[in-house]
Design a protein around this motif. Structure first.
Motif, PDB file in Angstrom:
ATOM      1  N   TYR A  38       0.832  -1.200   0.000  1.00 53.46           N
ATOM      2  CA  TYR A  38       0.000   0.000   0.000  1.00 53.46           C
ATOM      3  C   TYR A  38       0.871   1.257   0.000  1.00 53.46           C
ATOM      4  CZ  TYR A  38      -3.413  -3.455   1.511  1.00 53.46           C
ATOM      5  OH  TYR A  38      -4.213  -4.558   1.594  1.00 53.46           O
ATOM      6  N   THR A  39       0.396   2.295  -0.681  1.00 49.70           N
ATOM      7  CA  THR A  39       1.077   3.577  -0.656  1.00 49.70           C
ATOM      8  C   THR A  39       0.770   4.277   0.672  1.00 49.70           C
ATOM      9  OG1 THR A  39      -0.805   4.771  -1.612  1.00 49.70           O
ATOM     10  CG2 THR A  39       0.780   3.776  -3.143  1.00 49.70           C
ATOM     11  N   THR A  40       1.506   5.322   0.968  1.00 49.52           N
ATOM     12  CA  THR A  40       1.243   6.070   2.207  1.00 49.52           C
ATOM     13  C   THR A  40      -0.149   6.701   2.167  1.00 49.52           C
ATOM     14  OG1 THR A  40       2.396   7.975   1.242  1.00 49.52           O
ATOM     15  CG2 THR A  40       3.671   6.535   2.706  1.00 49.52           C
ATOM     16  N   GLY A  41      -0.591   7.102   0.973  1.00 48.56           N
ATOM     17  CA  GLY A  41      -1.936   7.675   0.844  1.00 48.56           C
ATOM     18  C   GLY A  41      -3.018   6.656   1.155  1.00 48.56           C
ATOM     19  N   GLU A  42      -2.833   5.438   0.645  1.00 46.61           N
ATOM     20  CA  GLU A  42      -3.807   4.371   0.925  1.00 46.61           C
ATOM     21  C   GLU A  42      -3.820   4.027   2.410  1.00 46.61           C
ATOM     22  OE1 GLU A  42      -3.810   1.857  -3.270  1.00 46.61           O
ATOM     23  OE2 GLU A  42      -2.159   1.565  -1.839  1.00 46.61           O
ATOM     24  N   LEU A  43      -2.633   3.961   3.006  1.00 48.86           N
ATOM     25  CA  LEU A  43      -2.554   3.655   4.438  1.00 48.86           C
ATOM     26  C   LEU A  43      -3.235   4.735   5.272  1.00 48.86           C
ATOM     27  CD1 LEU A  43       1.092   2.316   4.822  1.00 48.86           C
ATOM     28  CD2 LEU A  43      -1.020   1.005   4.980  1.00 48.86           C
ATOM     29  N   ALA A  44      -3.080   5.994   4.849  1.00 48.33           N
ATOM     30  CA  ALA A  44      -3.724   7.089   5.575  1.00 48.33           C
ATOM     31  C   ALA A  44      -5.239   6.891   5.609  1.00 48.33           C
ATOM     32  CB  ALA A  44      -3.379   8.428   4.922  1.00 48.33           C
ATOM     33  N   THR A  45      -5.801   6.414   4.499  1.00 49.31           N
ATOM     34  CA  THR A  45      -7.234   6.134   4.446  1.00 49.31           C
ATOM     35  C   THR A  45      -7.594   4.989   5.374  1.00 49.31           C
ATOM     36  OG1 THR A  45      -7.391   6.886   2.147  1.00 49.31           O
ATOM     37  CG2 THR A  45      -9.129   5.424   2.944  1.00 49.31           C
ATOM     38  N   TYR A  46      -6.841   3.905   5.310  1.00 52.45           N
ATOM     39  CA  TYR A  46      -7.141   2.722   6.124  1.00 52.45           C
ATOM     40  C   TYR A  46      -6.990   2.996   7.621  1.00 52.45           C
ATOM     41  CZ  TYR A  46      -6.903   0.087   1.741  1.00 52.45           C
ATOM     42  OH  TYR A  46      -7.114  -0.377   0.468  1.00 52.45           O
ATOM     43  N   PHE A  47      -5.985   3.810   7.981  1.00 53.15           N
ATOM     44  CA  PHE A  47      -5.717   4.068   9.395  1.00 53.15           C
ATOM     45  C   PHE A  47      -6.500   5.268   9.929  1.00 53.15           C
ATOM     46  CE2 PHE A  47      -2.363   1.225   8.395  1.00 53.15           C
ATOM     47  CZ  PHE A  47      -1.872   0.698   9.572  1.00 53.15           C
ATOM     48  N   GLY A  48      -7.110   6.035   9.028  1.00 58.17           N
ATOM     49  CA  GLY A  48      -7.877   7.200   9.459  1.00 58.17           C
ATOM     50  C   GLY A  48      -7.011   8.327   9.973  1.00 58.17           C
ATOM     51  N   VAL A  49      -5.818   8.489   9.369  1.00 51.48           N
ATOM     52  CA  VAL A  49      -4.901   9.564   9.767  1.00 51.48           C
ATOM     53  C   VAL A  49      -4.426  10.277   8.503  1.00 51.48           C
ATOM     54  CG1 VAL A  49      -4.137   8.343  11.850  1.00 51.48           C
ATOM     55  CG2 VAL A  49      -2.886   8.027   9.697  1.00 51.48           C
ATOM     56  N   SER A  50      -3.591  11.298   8.683  1.00 51.29           N
ATOM     57  CA  SER A  50      -3.060  12.023   7.527  1.00 51.29           C
ATOM     58  C   SER A  50      -1.848  11.285   6.937  1.00 51.29           C
ATOM     59  CB  SER A  50      -2.634  13.433   7.940  1.00 51.29           C
ATOM     60  OG  SER A  50      -1.519  13.374   8.809  1.00 51.29           O
ATOM     61  N   THR A  51      -1.516  11.650   5.699  1.00 50.65           N
ATOM     62  CA  THR A  51      -0.319  11.079   5.067  1.00 50.65           C
ATOM     63  C   THR A  51       0.932  11.476   5.840  1.00 50.65           C
ATOM     64  OG1 THR A  51      -1.415  11.218   2.907  1.00 50.65           O
ATOM     65  CG2 THR A  51       0.962  10.889   2.898  1.00 50.65           C
ATOM     66  N   ASN A  52       0.951  12.677   6.392  1.00 49.03           N
ATOM     67  CA  ASN A  52       2.100  13.118   7.197  1.00 49.03           C
ATOM     68  C   ASN A  52       2.307  12.211   8.397  1.00 49.03           C
ATOM     69  OD1 ASN A  52       2.781  15.266   5.559  1.00 49.03           O
ATOM     70  ND2 ASN A  52       1.555  16.758   6.700  1.00 49.03           N
ATOM     71  N   THR A  53       1.207  11.782   9.015  1.00 46.10           N
ATOM     72  CA  THR A  53       1.319  10.884  10.165  1.00 46.10           C
ATOM     73  C   THR A  53       1.931   9.553   9.749  1.00 46.10           C
ATOM     74  OG1 THR A  53      -0.574  11.890  11.298  1.00 46.10           O
ATOM     75  CG2 THR A  53       0.023   9.645  11.951  1.00 46.10           C
ATOM     76  N   ILE A  54       1.485   9.017   8.610  1.00 45.29           N
ATOM     77  CA  ILE A  54       2.056   7.759   8.108  1.00 45.29           C
ATOM     78  C   ILE A  54       3.552   7.928   7.866  1.00 45.29           C
ATOM     79  CG2 ILE A  54       2.054   6.099   6.213  1.00 45.29           C
ATOM     80  CD1 ILE A  54      -0.408   5.845   7.932  1.00 45.29           C
ATOM     81  N   ASN A  55       3.940   9.059   7.250  1.00 43.56           N
ATOM     82  CA  ASN A  55       5.360   9.302   6.985  1.00 43.56           C
ATOM     83  C   ASN A  55       6.158   9.425   8.277  1.00 43.56           C
ATOM     84  OD1 ASN A  55       5.433   9.265   4.138  1.00 43.56           O
ATOM     85  ND2 ASN A  55       4.523  11.303   4.055  1.00 43.56           N
ATOM     86  N   ASN A  56       5.585  10.055   9.290  1.00 41.06           N
ATOM     87  CA  ASN A  56       6.265  10.146  10.594  1.00 41.06           C
ATOM     88  C   ASN A  56       6.432   8.767  11.218  1.00 41.06           C
ATOM     89  OD1 ASN A  56       6.625  12.916  10.592  1.00 41.06           O
ATOM     90  ND2 ASN A  56       4.671  13.332  11.602  1.00 41.06           N
ATOM     91  N   TRP A  57       5.423   7.913  11.070  1.00 38.63           N
ATOM     92  CA  TRP A  57       5.522   6.556  11.608  1.00 38.63           C
ATOM     93  C   TRP A  57       6.641   5.773  10.925  1.00 38.63           C
ATOM     94  CZ3 TRP A  57      -0.428   5.141  11.629  1.00 38.63           C
ATOM     95  CH2 TRP A  57      -1.029   5.759  12.734  1.00 38.63           C
ATOM     96  N   ILE A  58       6.873   6.090   9.639  1.00 35.52           N
ATOM     97  CA  ILE A  58       7.945   5.406   8.908  1.00 35.52           C
ATOM     98  C   ILE A  58       9.296   6.057   9.184  1.00 35.52           C
ATOM     99  CG2 ILE A  58       8.846   4.867   6.607  1.00 35.52           C
ATOM    100  CD1 ILE A  58       5.913   4.755   5.635  1.00 35.52           C
TER     101      ILE A  58
END
Length: 256
Positions: free
Chosen positions: A108-128
């Motif tokens: 999954y892309t970070t954008g797709e993960l943001a949708t699945y996790f209910g957070v922003s793309t920035n949050t996904i990038n911070n988690w990575i």
């Protein structure tokens, strides 16, 4: 022996507790938990290709003497396997996530993960980038943090990877995606049901007015009448009938 996702979570939770407890207390607490004993023995059995032990899951849960015998035999086999230079353990992912049809799926892309996790793309990038919350098994069966090799590298997170949540729980990514898909399906079904229920009510009101005026439609009853000449009952009926007709029309247009 198949290990369910719930059993994986039980196992991961116990392993994580080992970091917070001394070994003796952890062992005492963990191995008195029959659910953990079950998945622990199943895991060992699955790792030992040479194991020929036939295991009864029901007996593992209910019979401590039987469990002890099986564990003794498996632990002996573990030593035999680990002492052999020709035996290696490899990680073989299996794809079971809805929508994933091919082993060529890269994740999954970070954008797709943001949708699945209910957070922003920035949050996904911070988690990575900063928190290292996504993990995967390498070819040697060891878990490692998923990270970018260079800044702004496009990273894809495979459904078989793991996620360390801020609450301290560890989940497989595919579990969270499946939960999102189920919740979304339930929500969509609920909305559709509500729409149908509302439409059915409107249709019932329209049928009521049509029946009240001897089967005639709105235009036949009120279309050519001067509304100033209607009595109070007719005026109320005309207003409500007109409103429900327009509402039904608007709802149909919104779906087209």
């Amino acid at each position: 022996m198949a290990i369910t996702e719930i059993e994986q979570r039980i196992y991961e939770d116990k392993v994580r507790l080992l970091n917070e407890m001394d070994l003796e207390n952890w062992a005492k607490e963990s191995f008195t938990d029959k659910q953990f004993r079950l998945v622990f023995i199943k895991a060992i059995n699955n790792l030992i290709a040479s194991s020929s032990i036939e295991i009864s899951e029901a007996s593992l849960l209910d019979d401590q003497h039987y469990t002890k015998q099986v564990l003794v035999e498996l632990l002996r086999n573990v030593l035999v396997v680990s002492a052999s230079n020709s035996t290696t353990v490899s990680y073989k992912p299996s794809l079971s996530v809805k929508g994933v049809k091919s082993k060529e799926f890269k994740g999954y892309t970070t954008g797709e993960l943001a949708t699945y996790f209910g957070v922003s793309t920035n949050t996904i990038n911070n988690w990575i980038n900063k928190e290292g919350r996504f993990l995967k098994y390498n070819a040697n069966g060891q878990m490692e943090v998923v990270k970018r090799e260079v800044p702004n590298e496009k990273v894809r997170i495979h459904p078989e990877y793991w996620f360390d949540s801020p609450s301290g729980m560890r989940y497989q990514v595919k579990e969270l995606v499946e939960t999102y898909e189920l919740d979304k399906a339930e929500w969509d079904a609920s909305k559709e049901q509500n729409m149908k229920s509302e439409e059915e009510q409107i249709v019932a009101y329209l049928e009521h007015f049509k029946k009240k005026y001897n089967g005639q439609d709105f235009n036949a009853v009120f279309g050519k009448k001067n509304w100033n000449q209607l009595n109070s009952e007719e005026e109320t009926d005309a207003a409500m009938w007109s409103f429900f007709l327009q509402r039904l029309k608007d709802d149909k247009n919104s779906r087209d």
